[in-house]
Design a protein around this motif. Structure first.
Motif, PDB file in Angstrom:
ATOM      1  N   ALA A   5      33.164  71.162  99.121  1.00 41.36           N
ATOM      2  CA  ALA A   5      32.617  69.889  99.564  1.00 41.36           C
ATOM      3  C   ALA A   5      31.870  69.196  98.430  1.00 41.36           C
ATOM      4  O   ALA A   5      31.447  69.827  97.468  1.00 41.36           O
ATOM      5  CB  ALA A   5      31.678  70.116 100.745  1.00 41.36           C
ATOM      6  N   ILE A   6      31.694  67.926  98.605  1.00 41.33           N
ATOM      7  CA  ILE A   6      30.848  67.173  97.675  1.00 41.33           C
ATOM      8  C   ILE A   6      29.397  67.519  97.985  1.00 41.33           C
ATOM      9  O   ILE A   6      28.974  67.513  99.137  1.00 41.33           O
ATOM     10  CB  ILE A   6      31.106  65.666  97.822  1.00 41.33           C
ATOM     11  CG1 ILE A   6      32.519  65.334  97.379  1.00 41.33           C
ATOM     12  CG2 ILE A   6      30.064  64.870  97.043  1.00 41.33           C
ATOM     13  CD1 ILE A   6      32.940  63.903  97.632  1.00 41.33           C
ATOM     14  N   PHE A   7      28.665  67.835  96.946  1.00 40.72           N
ATOM     15  CA  PHE A   7      27.238  68.142  97.077  1.00 40.72           C
ATOM     16  C   PHE A   7      26.465  66.889  96.696  1.00 40.72           C
ATOM     17  O   PHE A   7      26.775  66.236  95.698  1.00 40.72           O
ATOM     18  CB  PHE A   7      26.864  69.304  96.153  1.00 40.72           C
ATOM     19  CG  PHE A   7      25.414  69.660  96.217  1.00 40.72           C
ATOM     20  CD1 PHE A   7      24.933  70.492  97.220  1.00 40.72           C
ATOM     21  CD2 PHE A   7      24.524  69.163  95.279  1.00 40.72           C
ATOM     22  CE1 PHE A   7      23.581  70.831  97.280  1.00 40.72           C
ATOM     23  CE2 PHE A   7      23.168  69.495  95.329  1.00 40.72           C
ATOM     24  CZ  PHE A   7      22.705  70.327  96.338  1.00 40.72           C
ATOM     25  N   ASP A  71      11.927  52.482  90.240  1.00 40.88           N
ATOM     26  CA  ASP A  71      11.788  52.605  91.689  1.00 40.88           C
ATOM     27  C   ASP A  71      13.102  52.586  92.453  1.00 40.88           C
ATOM     28  O   ASP A  71      13.098  52.658  93.682  1.00 40.88           O
ATOM     29  CB  ASP A  71      10.841  51.542  92.265  1.00 40.88           C
ATOM     30  CG  ASP A  71       9.422  51.698  91.752  1.00 40.88           C
ATOM     31  OD1 ASP A  71       8.995  52.853  91.536  1.00 40.88           O
ATOM     32  OD2 ASP A  71       8.748  50.677  91.563  1.00 40.88           O
ATOM     33  N   ASP A  72      14.247  52.497  91.750  1.00 38.42           N
ATOM     34  CA  ASP A  72      15.518  52.654  92.462  1.00 38.42           C
ATOM     35  C   ASP A  72      15.579  54.058  93.043  1.00 38.42           C
ATOM     36  O   ASP A  72      15.019  55.011  92.489  1.00 38.42           O
ATOM     37  CB  ASP A  72      16.723  52.477  91.522  1.00 38.42           C
ATOM     38  CG  ASP A  72      17.026  51.026  91.191  1.00 38.42           C
ATOM     39  OD1 ASP A  72      16.390  50.130  91.762  1.00 38.42           O
ATOM     40  OD2 ASP A  72      17.915  50.812  90.340  1.00 38.42           O
ATOM     41  N   GLU A  73      16.261  54.192  94.146  1.00 42.57           N
ATOM     42  CA  GLU A  73      16.542  55.497  94.722  1.00 42.57           C
ATOM     43  C   GLU A  73      17.987  55.823  94.359  1.00 42.57           C
ATOM     44  O   GLU A  73      18.893  55.023  94.605  1.00 42.57           O
ATOM     45  CB  GLU A  73      16.363  55.447  96.241  1.00 42.57           C
ATOM     46  CG  GLU A  73      16.446  56.782  96.903  1.00 42.57           C
ATOM     47  CD  GLU A  73      16.173  56.687  98.393  1.00 42.57           C
ATOM     48  OE1 GLU A  73      16.171  57.748  99.026  1.00 42.57           O
ATOM     49  OE2 GLU A  73      15.974  55.580  98.924  1.00 42.57           O
ATOM     50  N   ILE A  74      18.211  56.982  93.747  1.00 44.75           N
ATOM     51  CA  ILE A  74      19.507  57.341  93.179  1.00 44.75           C
ATOM     52  C   ILE A  74      20.150  58.464  93.990  1.00 44.75           C
ATOM     53  O   ILE A  74      19.501  59.466  94.300  1.00 44.75           O
ATOM     54  CB  ILE A  74      19.348  57.786  91.706  1.00 44.75           C
ATOM     55  CG1 ILE A  74      18.652  56.696  90.880  1.00 44.75           C
ATOM     56  CG2 ILE A  74      20.687  58.191  91.112  1.00 44.75           C
ATOM     57  CD1 ILE A  74      19.388  55.363  90.814  1.00 44.75           C
ATOM     58  N   LEU A  75      21.423  58.295  94.307  1.00 44.63           N
ATOM     59  CA  LEU A  75      22.196  59.333  94.973  1.00 44.63           C
ATOM     60  C   LEU A  75      23.111  59.984  93.945  1.00 44.63           C
ATOM     61  O   LEU A  75      23.904  59.306  93.290  1.00 44.63           O
ATOM     62  CB  LEU A  75      23.041  58.751  96.111  1.00 44.63           C
ATOM     63  CG  LEU A  75      23.951  59.757  96.825  1.00 44.63           C
ATOM     64  CD1 LEU A  75      23.111  60.773  97.600  1.00 44.63           C
ATOM     65  CD2 LEU A  75      24.930  59.045  97.729  1.00 44.63           C
ATOM     66  N   LEU A  76      22.967  61.298  93.787  1.00 42.40           N
ATOM     67  CA  LEU A  76      23.806  62.079  92.882  1.00 42.40           C
ATOM     68  C   LEU A  76      24.839  62.820  93.722  1.00 42.40           C
ATOM     69  O   LEU A  76      24.483  63.476  94.698  1.00 42.40           O
ATOM     70  CB  LEU A  76      22.955  63.076  92.096  1.00 42.40           C
ATOM     71  CG  LEU A  76      21.760  62.503  91.352  1.00 42.40           C
ATOM     72  CD1 LEU A  76      20.922  63.625  90.761  1.00 42.40           C
ATOM     73  CD2 LEU A  76      22.209  61.528  90.286  1.00 42.40           C
ATOM     74  N   ARG A  77      26.110  62.716  93.344  1.00 46.28           N
ATOM     75  CA  ARG A  77      27.201  63.396  94.060  1.00 46.28           C
ATOM     76  C   ARG A  77      27.984  64.210  93.048  1.00 46.28           C
ATOM     77  O   ARG A  77      28.357  63.687  92.000  1.00 46.28           O
ATOM     78  CB  ARG A  77      28.135  62.380  94.706  1.00 46.28           C
ATOM     79  CG  ARG A  77      27.428  61.401  95.616  1.00 46.28           C
ATOM     80  CD  ARG A  77      28.372  60.338  96.160  1.00 46.28           C
ATOM     81  NE  ARG A  77      29.131  60.940  97.249  1.00 46.28           N
ATOM     82  CZ  ARG A  77      30.451  60.844  97.380  1.00 46.28           C
ATOM     83  NH1 ARG A  77      31.169  60.191  96.508  1.00 46.28           N
ATOM     84  NH2 ARG A  77      31.053  61.419  98.400  1.00 46.28           N
TER      85      ARG A  77
END
Length: 141
Positions: A5-7, A71-77
């Motif tokens: 799966a993608i983490f 202050d950006d919120e970052i999503l790491l995949r």
């Protein structure tokens, strides 16, 4: 989480991540790639495997698409592609999840994407080591 799966994990942009151009420095993207890969490994590998196997990077390729700001919120995949006994191909996407300039609106803009080749090492010797088929199957697609 199921295997293959993608983490995902979320990280904030901190003041120390910002460079002279007033955006996230490219070295921070590299740190995030390392951090999400490590978290993915720890989420699926057993305690015994974690104690015996370390990882080194053989190659990184990063394509930068758009800058991240304070202050950006970052999503790491991240996910593992092909995995042999001595090399793991890992992909990472870095998205802006939320931006304060857009009233924290979620936009999921792709900021960067990366491909890396990782080599498993024996933590005792520091030399490359083979990874079992069973462990490879937990990660590779």
């Amino acid at each position: 989480m199921t295997s293959n799966a993608i983490f995902e994990m979320t990280v904030p942009v901190l003041p120390t991540d910002i460079d002279e151009q007033n955006h996230v420095n490219n070295t921070v993207y590299l740190r995030w790639i390392q951090d999400v890969a490590t978290a993915h490994w720890k989420s699926l590998a057993g305690v015994e495997a974690q104690a015996a196997i370390g990882w080194i990077v053989l190659r990184h390729e990063i394509d930068y698409r758009s800058p991240a700001g304070l202050d950006d919120e970052i999503l790491l995949r991240t996910w593992v592609g092909q995995a042999s006994r001595l090399k793991f191909e890992r992909f990472t996407e870095i998205h802006r999840k939320a931006c304060p300039e857009r009233s924290r609106k979620i936009d999921m803009q792709l900021l960067a994407q990366a491909r890396a080749l990782w080599v498993p090492i024996d933590v005792r010797t520091g030399k490359p080591t083979r990874v079992s088929a069973e462990l490879r199957a937990r990660f590779s697609t």
